[in-house]
Structure formats: structure tokens, C-alpha cells
Enzyme design. Structure first.
Site, PDB file in Angstrom:
ATOM      1  N   CYS A 186      25.808 -18.195 -83.721  1.00 64.50           N
ATOM      2  CA  CYS A 186      27.073 -17.938 -84.413  1.00 64.50           C
ATOM      3  C   CYS A 186      27.172 -16.470 -84.824  1.00 64.50           C
ATOM      4  CB  CYS A 186      27.203 -18.832 -85.640  1.00 64.50           C
ATOM      5  SG  CYS A 186      28.736 -18.560 -86.570  1.00 64.50           S
ATOM      6  N   ARG A 202      36.475 -21.702 -74.750  1.00 61.19           N
ATOM      7  CA  ARG A 202      37.884 -21.292 -74.731  1.00 61.19           C
ATOM      8  C   ARG A 202      38.541 -21.569 -73.382  1.00 61.19           C
ATOM      9  NH1 ARG A 202      37.632 -15.261 -75.943  1.00 61.19           N
ATOM     10  NH2 ARG A 202      35.736 -15.494 -74.693  1.00 61.19           N
TER      11      ARG A 202
END
Length: 327
Positions: free
Chosen positions: A106, A232
Site C-alpha cells: 500500500c 483498475r
């Protein structure tokens, strides 16, 4: 020489924080082509979390740890304390998680400031301690997987991190082929995975900038990985995983039209009507349109039409105008 692929390639759905929750996992896995999902991260600090936290982020635990279409959902943990991480991994396994995934990738600054995510890529010794502690405490039949980037500011310790995950007992490593410093700026450096793929025995999954079947081909070729993770790209084109799989099998696949995709968007809205507070009902649909408009001009037009609408009834009326007309 042409690239030869095995027909058993696996495609994983990326655990995108604040985007890929249970309702989105259900919609995308129903389309087909996805072999595994990972939850948004469970933040672990200094205590064993109650069961309700795991059920909130992974309601699939109530249904055998799979989406309605049968795709397994691994529970992802994020933290830096080996013992507490191991306790929470064991708790997730007790609740029925089919696998545990660890987030060392992350890039969010708020996460990194609290010693979570990609900040740990500069500390492979700690990564080893976390992975090995969890592996010792997990049942043997529960897989432990790890997600990383190439590094934090640079990729100088990339192989050290891979070694830490492998020797610690992880069975699979997903690599987002950029550093934290790179963020999400193109390109993804798939070729930097290849030397590690040749050096280490741990199974690897390549991730980053896969928007089309052609990108999947290039990613596999450059990284040496047969398995990939989509994030995405799949949100912008829900049939992408299905298209890639069909192409590998030698089957034709006609890319989905906006008319085929819109019912999924409307299903998301209907779910939001039932599960979100009225002021938040439109949020998930608007968020998804933000990804869909990369592929579909109609998504951009619809987003402009509804972006300022707040009332659920107004949103529903606007969206219903785009439903396919009955024959």
C-alpha cells in the site's frame, strides 16, 4: 518465437481499498475469468480483532469464504507487529478464510506513517519475521500469500524482500511492478520481475498497468509470470479477465458494449439503495463510472448527468432512463 501459455493461468482481482468491496467482488466475479479475490486490508495494530471486523470487510466468510459465483476470497492483513499479525491471521482462518494475504504494497502516506504497507519494503528482516510468525500459527492447509511493490524509494532491496517472503513460508507473491515512489505513474516495470522469477522458487503474480489483453500478453512476456492481477483495468472494462481467458483458450470474444455493462452498474446502484445511507447511495455508482469512462464514452456522459445528484430518487430516475428498453 511465439509465447506459449498454459490454459490454467490464474487471474486475481486486486484488493483496491475503498473500491473493491464485497458488492464489487460479487459483480465482477459473476462476469467470469477471475480465479481469486483479496479483501480490502484489515488494519492490525496491537490487539486481536473481534470477529465482526473480519465479517464487515469479508462478509463472504458467512458463505464459505467465496463470492456468490464461487470465487475464493482471501482476507488481507496490514500491520507491522509479527505476533499480533499472527494472532489475527489465525482468527481469520478460524472464521473460514480460504487464505490469508499480507499487504506490504500500500502506497498511501497515512498508512506508511503508521508503519504499514510499502514502508516495510525497506525492512525485509521484519517482513520475514511477520511472514514466518503467521505461517507457524496458520493451519497447514491455509495458504499464505504476500503482495509487494518493487520497493519503497527504489528497487535495490527487491530481491531481499522476495527472499524474506519465500523463506518466511509464503506460497505466492504478487508484485506490483512499480516502487512506492512511482505511485501509479506509467509504465509498470514488468521486466524487473523476471530476474526474481528466475532466481526464486516462490510462485509469482504480476500486477500493474494491465488494461487490455495485449497488455496482459506483454506483462506475461516481460515478467516471466503466467498469472496476473487486475485492478483498475478490470474496473474500467468488466469483461477484461473473461476476454484474456477466452483468448488463451483460442476462443473469440467480442468486447462488451456499454449496453452489456450498464446493467452491472445499475445492479450496483440497486444494492447501494439497500445497503447505504441515503446520502451515500450514489457514491459507489459515481466512483465506478470514474473507471468505466476510460473505456466507454457513454460512462462519461452519464457521470456528467448524475455527478451533482444527491437524492436516491433523482439518481434512480436518471439511471433508469439508460436501462435497455424491453423488446
Amino acid at each position: 518465437m511465439s509465447t506459449v501459455y498454459r490454459f490454467t493461468m490464474h487471474i486475481h482481482l486486486a484488493p483496491m481499498e475503498g473500491v473493491v468491496n464485497a458488492r464489487m467482488r460479487a459483480l465482477l466475479t459473476a462476469v467470469g475469468g477471475i480465479d481469486r479475490c483479496i479483501t480490502e486490508f484489515v488494519r492490525v495494530t496491537d490487539q486481536l480483532l473481534p470477529a465482526r471486523v473480519f465479517y464487515r470487510l469479508c462478509p463472504e466468510l458467512h458463505h464459505g469464504g467465496t463470492t456468490p459465483s464461487g470465487t475464493p476470497v482471501y482476507v488481507q492483513l496490514l500491520g507491522s507487529e509479527p505476533g499480533v499479525m499472527a494472532d489475527n491471521a489465525a482468527r481469520a482462518a478460524e472464521l473460514g478464510a480460504p487464505g490469508i494475504d499480507l499487504n506490504f504494497g500500500c502506497p498511501a502516506k497515512c498508512v506508511n506513517r503508521h508503519r504499514g504497507g510499502s514502508i516495510l519494503l525497506d525492512e525485509p528482516e521484519l517482513i520475514y519475521a511477520i511472514v514466518s510468525s503467521i505461517r507457524r500459527q496458520l493451519p497447514d492447509d491455509v495458504p499464505l500469500t504476500v503482495k509487494i511493490r518493487l520497493g519503497f524509494r527504489d528497487s535495490l532491496r527487491f530481491h531481499d524482500v522476495v527472499n524474506a517472503a519465500e523463506t518466511g513460508g509464503a506460497s505466492l507473491l504478487t508484485i506490483h511492478a512499480r516502487t512506492r515512489e512511482d505511485g501509479y505513474t506509467p509504465p509498470a516495470h514488468w521486466h524487473q520481475i523476471a530476474p526474481a522469477r528466475e532466481r526464486f522458487g516462490i510462485a509469482m503474480v504480476a500486477n500493474g498497468e494491465i488494461w487490455t489483453p495485449e497488455h496482459a500478453d506483454l506483462c506475461q512476456r516481460d515478467s516471466g509470470c503466467e498469472d496476473i492481477m487486475l485492478g483498475r483495468g478490470l474496473l474500467s472494462r468488466p469483461d477484461l479477465a473473461l476476454h484474456i481467458k477466452q483468448q488463451r483458450l483460442g476462443n473469440s470474444h467480442q468486447p462488451w458494449s456499454w449496453e452489456a455493462v450498464f446493467p452491472l452498474l445499475y445492479a450496483l446502484f440497486e444494492d447501494s439503495l439497500q445497503t447505504c445511507a441515503p446520502r451515500h447511495v450514489g457514491g459507489p455508482s459515481k466512483q465506478w463510472l470514474g473507471y468505466l469512462r476510460r473505456t466507454y464514452p457513454q460512462a462519461q456522459e452519464l457521470f456528467e448527468q448524475i455527478k451533482r445528484l444527491r437524492e436516491p430518487a433523482d439518481l434512480q430516475e436518471a439511471l433508469q432512463q439508460h436501462l435497455p428498453k424491453a423488446a
